[in-house]
Design a protein around this motif. Sequence first.
Motif, PDB file in Angstrom:
ATOM      1  N   LEU A 135     -25.425 -51.430  -0.498  1.00 35.32           N
ATOM      2  CA  LEU A 135     -24.495 -50.555  -1.210  1.00 35.32           C
ATOM      3  C   LEU A 135     -25.184 -49.295  -1.733  1.00 35.32           C
ATOM      4  CD1 LEU A 135     -22.508 -53.178  -3.339  1.00 35.32           C
ATOM      5  CD2 LEU A 135     -21.826 -52.114  -1.173  1.00 35.32           C
ATOM      6  N   HIS A 136     -24.435 -48.202  -1.746  1.00 34.85           N
ATOM      7  CA  HIS A 136     -24.847 -46.988  -2.443  1.00 34.85           C
ATOM      8  C   HIS A 136     -24.941 -47.322  -3.924  1.00 34.85           C
ATOM      9  CE1 HIS A 136     -23.986 -43.206  -4.627  1.00 34.85           C
ATOM     10  NE2 HIS A 136     -24.555 -42.585  -3.608  1.00 34.85           N
ATOM     11  N   THR A 137     -25.962 -46.805  -4.607  1.00 34.67           N
ATOM     12  CA  THR A 137     -26.196 -47.178  -6.004  1.00 34.67           C
ATOM     13  C   THR A 137     -26.166 -45.961  -6.914  1.00 34.67           C
ATOM     14  OG1 THR A 137     -28.590 -47.033  -5.658  1.00 34.67           O
ATOM     15  CG2 THR A 137     -27.571 -49.210  -5.442  1.00 34.67           C
ATOM     16  N   ALA A 138     -25.668 -46.172  -8.130  1.00 38.34           N
ATOM     17  CA  ALA A 138     -25.602 -45.094  -9.117  1.00 38.34           C
ATOM     18  C   ALA A 138     -25.983 -45.623 -10.495  1.00 38.34           C
ATOM     19  CB  ALA A 138     -24.203 -44.481  -9.169  1.00 38.34           C
ATOM     20  N   LEU A 139     -26.744 -44.825 -11.212  1.00 36.15           N
ATOM     21  CA  LEU A 139     -27.158 -45.113 -12.585  1.00 36.15           C
ATOM     22  C   LEU A 139     -26.414 -44.179 -13.524  1.00 36.15           C
ATOM     23  CD1 LEU A 139     -29.085 -46.154 -14.871  1.00 36.15           C
ATOM     24  CD2 LEU A 139     -30.713 -44.388 -14.121  1.00 36.15           C
ATOM     25  N   ASP A 140     -25.659 -44.747 -14.454  1.00 38.05           N
ATOM     26  CA  ASP A 140     -24.936 -43.975 -15.468  1.00 38.05           C
ATOM     27  C   ASP A 140     -25.741 -44.047 -16.756  1.00 38.05           C
ATOM     28  OD1 ASP A 140     -23.157 -42.747 -17.159  1.00 38.05           O
ATOM     29  OD2 ASP A 140     -21.555 -44.219 -16.923  1.00 38.05           O
ATOM     30  N   THR A 141     -26.300 -42.909 -17.196  1.00 42.49           N
ATOM     31  CA  THR A 141     -27.244 -42.927 -18.313  1.00 42.49           C
ATOM     32  C   THR A 141     -27.161 -41.664 -19.155  1.00 42.49           C
ATOM     33  OG1 THR A 141     -29.609 -43.071 -18.885  1.00 42.49           O
ATOM     34  CG2 THR A 141     -29.058 -41.981 -16.820  1.00 42.49           C
ATOM     35  N   SER A 142     -27.561 -41.796 -20.410  1.00 43.48           N
ATOM     36  CA  SER A 142     -27.706 -40.625 -21.276  1.00 43.48           C
ATOM     37  C   SER A 142     -29.029 -39.919 -21.024  1.00 43.48           C
ATOM     38  CB  SER A 142     -27.648 -41.051 -22.754  1.00 43.48           C
ATOM     39  OG  SER A 142     -28.836 -41.762 -23.105  1.00 43.48           O
ATOM     40  N   ALA A 147     -37.751 -42.372 -19.685  1.00 41.41           N
ATOM     41  CA  ALA A 147     -39.147 -42.732 -19.453  1.00 41.41           C
ATOM     42  C   ALA A 147     -39.290 -44.196 -19.046  1.00 41.41           C
ATOM     43  CB  ALA A 147     -39.984 -42.453 -20.706  1.00 41.41           C
ATOM     44  N   ARG A 148     -38.277 -45.007 -19.320  1.00 37.09           N
ATOM     45  CA  ARG A 148     -38.337 -46.419 -18.949  1.00 37.09           C
ATOM     46  C   ARG A 148     -37.968 -46.649 -17.485  1.00 37.09           C
ATOM     47  NH1 ARG A 148     -36.016 -50.197 -23.877  1.00 37.09           N
ATOM     48  NH2 ARG A 148     -37.319 -49.362 -25.548  1.00 37.09           N
ATOM     49  N   ALA A 149     -37.409 -45.653 -16.845  1.00 34.64           N
ATOM     50  CA  ALA A 149     -37.037 -45.785 -15.431  1.00 34.64           C
ATOM     51  C   ALA A 149     -38.270 -45.522 -14.582  1.00 34.64           C
ATOM     52  CB  ALA A 149     -35.926 -44.806 -15.083  1.00 34.64           C
ATOM     53  N   THR A 150     -38.812 -46.552 -13.969  1.00 36.77           N
ATOM     54  CA  THR A 150     -39.991 -46.375 -13.133  1.00 36.77           C
ATOM     55  C   THR A 150     -39.610 -45.656 -11.845  1.00 36.77           C
ATOM     56  OG1 THR A 150     -39.671 -48.471 -11.967  1.00 36.77           O
ATOM     57  CG2 THR A 150     -40.955 -48.531 -14.027  1.00 36.77           C
ATOM     58  N   ASP A 151     -40.616 -45.101 -11.184  1.00 32.14           N
ATOM     59  CA  ASP A 151     -40.360 -44.478  -9.890  1.00 32.14           C
ATOM     60  C   ASP A 151     -39.824 -45.500  -8.896  1.00 32.14           C
ATOM     61  OD1 ASP A 151     -41.210 -42.072 -10.886  1.00 32.14           O
ATOM     62  OD2 ASP A 151     -43.137 -42.047  -9.838  1.00 32.14           O
ATOM     63  N   GLY A 177     -26.998 -39.073 -32.918  1.00 37.24           N
ATOM     64  CA  GLY A 177     -27.984 -39.657 -33.812  1.00 37.24           C
ATOM     65  C   GLY A 177     -29.391 -39.646 -33.249  1.00 37.24           C
ATOM     66  N   ARG A 178     -29.589 -39.003 -32.089  1.00 41.25           N
ATOM     67  CA  ARG A 178     -30.882 -38.968 -31.422  1.00 41.25           C
ATOM     68  C   ARG A 178     -31.263 -37.541 -31.042  1.00 41.25           C
ATOM     69  NH1 ARG A 178     -34.021 -43.648 -31.796  1.00 41.25           N
ATOM     70  NH2 ARG A 178     -32.716 -45.484 -31.534  1.00 41.25           N
ATOM     71  N   GLU A 179     -32.426 -37.401 -30.375  1.00 35.13           N
ATOM     72  CA  GLU A 179     -32.935 -36.085 -30.004  1.00 35.13           C
ATOM     73  C   GLU A 179     -32.558 -35.764 -28.558  1.00 35.13           C
ATOM     74  OE1 GLU A 179     -35.220 -38.610 -30.984  1.00 35.13           O
ATOM     75  OE2 GLU A 179     -34.609 -38.138 -33.037  1.00 35.13           O
ATOM     76  N   LEU A 180     -32.400 -34.471 -28.287  1.00 28.42           N
ATOM     77  CA  LEU A 180     -32.018 -33.995 -26.961  1.00 28.42           C
ATOM     78  C   LEU A 180     -33.166 -34.030 -25.955  1.00 28.42           C
ATOM     79  CD1 LEU A 180     -30.173 -32.445 -24.937  1.00 28.42           C
ATOM     80  CD2 LEU A 180     -30.850 -30.334 -26.126  1.00 28.42           C
ATOM     81  N   GLN A 181     -34.394 -33.759 -26.401  1.00 34.11           N
ATOM     82  CA  GLN A 181     -35.496 -33.496 -25.478  1.00 34.11           C
ATOM     83  C   GLN A 181     -35.719 -34.581 -24.424  1.00 34.11           C
ATOM     84  OE1 GLN A 181     -37.066 -30.446 -25.495  1.00 34.11           O
ATOM     85  NE2 GLN A 181     -37.815 -31.179 -23.513  1.00 34.11           N
ATOM     86  N   PRO A 182     -35.660 -35.871 -24.761  1.00 33.51           N
ATOM     87  CA  PRO A 182     -35.884 -36.880 -23.717  1.00 33.51           C
ATOM     88  C   PRO A 182     -34.920 -36.768 -22.542  1.00 33.51           C
ATOM     89  CG  PRO A 182     -36.093 -37.884 -25.877  1.00 33.51           C
ATOM     90  CD  PRO A 182     -35.548 -36.501 -26.105  1.00 33.51           C
ATOM     91  N   THR A 183     -33.674 -36.381 -22.816  1.00 34.85           N
ATOM     92  CA  THR A 183     -32.705 -36.212 -21.732  1.00 34.85           C
ATOM     93  C   THR A 183     -33.110 -35.054 -20.829  1.00 34.85           C
ATOM     94  OG1 THR A 183     -30.873 -37.160 -22.990  1.00 34.85           O
ATOM     95  CG2 THR A 183     -30.295 -35.639 -21.206  1.00 34.85           C
ATOM     96  N   LEU A 184     -33.553 -33.957 -21.423  1.00 35.39           N
ATOM     97  CA  LEU A 184     -33.985 -32.808 -20.621  1.00 35.39           C
ATOM     98  C   LEU A 184     -35.219 -33.160 -19.795  1.00 35.39           C
ATOM     99  CD1 LEU A 184     -33.555 -29.900 -23.214  1.00 35.39           C
ATOM    100  CD2 LEU A 184     -31.850 -30.936 -21.683  1.00 35.39           C
ATOM    101  N   ASP A 185     -36.135 -33.896 -20.387  1.00 34.47           N
ATOM    102  CA  ASP A 185     -37.338 -34.307 -19.661  1.00 34.47           C
ATOM    103  C   ASP A 185     -36.975 -35.178 -18.469  1.00 34.47           C
ATOM    104  OD1 ASP A 185     -38.845 -32.948 -21.546  1.00 34.47           O
ATOM    105  OD2 ASP A 185     -39.369 -34.750 -22.691  1.00 34.47           O
ATOM    106  N   PHE A 186     -36.045 -36.096 -18.667  1.00 35.31           N
ATOM    107  CA  PHE A 186     -35.637 -36.984 -17.582  1.00 35.31           C
ATOM    108  C   PHE A 186     -34.934 -36.196 -16.479  1.00 35.31           C
ATOM    109  CE2 PHE A 186     -32.599 -40.364 -15.961  1.00 35.31           C
ATOM    110  CZ  PHE A 186     -33.559 -41.048 -15.242  1.00 35.31           C
ATOM    111  N   ALA A 187     -34.102 -35.240 -16.870  1.00 37.36           N
ATOM    112  CA  ALA A 187     -33.408 -34.422 -15.878  1.00 37.36           C
ATOM    113  C   ALA A 187     -34.403 -33.657 -15.010  1.00 37.36           C
ATOM    114  CB  ALA A 187     -32.462 -33.450 -16.576  1.00 37.36           C
ATOM    115  N   ARG A 188     -35.425 -33.106 -15.635  1.00 38.72           N
ATOM    116  CA  ARG A 188     -36.447 -32.370 -14.868  1.00 38.72           C
ATOM    117  C   ARG A 188     -37.220 -33.315 -13.950  1.00 38.72           C
ATOM    118  NH1 ARG A 188     -37.125 -29.635 -20.183  1.00 38.72           N
ATOM    119  NH2 ARG A 188     -36.145 -27.571 -19.994  1.00 38.72           N
ATOM    120  N   ARG A 189     -37.448 -34.529 -14.411  1.00 34.56           N
ATOM    121  CA  ARG A 189     -38.125 -35.504 -13.554  1.00 34.56           C
ATOM    122  C   ARG A 189     -37.263 -35.849 -12.346  1.00 34.56           C
ATOM    123  NH1 ARG A 189     -38.899 -41.658 -15.205  1.00 34.56           N
ATOM    124  NH2 ARG A 189     -39.888 -42.454 -13.295  1.00 34.56           N
ATOM    125  N   LEU A 190     -35.973 -36.018 -12.549  1.00 34.23           N
ATOM    126  CA  LEU A 190     -35.070 -36.297 -11.438  1.00 34.23           C
ATOM    127  C   LEU A 190     -35.087 -35.152 -10.432  1.00 34.23           C
ATOM    128  CD1 LEU A 190     -32.014 -37.755 -13.397  1.00 34.23           C
ATOM    129  CD2 LEU A 190     -33.686 -39.038 -12.042  1.00 34.23           C
TER     130      LEU A 190
END
Length: 278
Positions: A135-142, A147-151, A177-190
């Motif tokens: 199956l085609h797979t999709a991750l729905d995430t904030s 950083a917990r998503a391994t390669d 209630g949290r910080e924005l930066q981790p989401t931006l970092d993850f987006a750049r990693r993707l």
Amino acid sequence: MTAVLLGNEIPVRAAAPAAPAAPEGATPAGAATQRPISGSVHSWDLSTGVDGPGTRFVTFLSGCPLSCLYCHNPDTMKMRNGKRYAADDIVAEAAKYTTFIRASGGGATISGGEPLLQPVFAGELFHRFKHELGLHTALDTSGFLGARATDAMLRDVDLVLLDIKSWDPATYTKVTGRELQPTLDFARRLAALDKQVHVRFVLVPGLTDDPANVEGVAAFAASLGVVSRVDILPFHKLGEAKWEALGKTFTLHDTPSPGPAEVAAAREIFQGHGLYAV
């Protein structure tokens, strides 16, 4: 000394004897844990149109590090509120629908809650959805726990549905209630991994709808080069009854849903950056 636990990982002690070899054919998660994989699951369902392309088997995991003011599933925020299932159970359930799912051009999505709060369990499901069920797979995430998503996990993910809830850091913190930066970092990693991304942006009048805020999200999404779709999600209050049932205050009770003109204005900003926005 005991390591910090992330999701479903087991403790690793410095003086522990070497673990026995993983059984032949073990999945990456199975090899890492030396035991059957299980996790806290809120529910699963078949969905069309909102959780990735086609008809999809969607597994909603329990637990989320964010506390979004407009969350429509507040009952998924606490991992302890879910029910424990083995990965075998979830894969067997998804297998019942594979013919129908493939015919629709769909796949399997892991949502929540926040899937990356249980990275080993999520990784096990992705691997088996993709390699056992085809199956085609999709991750729905904030993206907050990106950083917990391994390669290795991301290699088994075909599409990431990434919620970027605000561009303004103060607004992001107010909303989640949290910080924005981790989401931006993850987006750049993707982007560096050339991973296909759909961005989701919830338009909340008086909170996230400032044109400068929308412009910031749009410019960032366009800069990634891997965003093939943007879903502008109008704020709604369909989850308010769940907040009340949990004894929680829904602070956006008096906030109206955006009208068609407001949604269209936000869509034009994204389209102005060359993005396909709906």
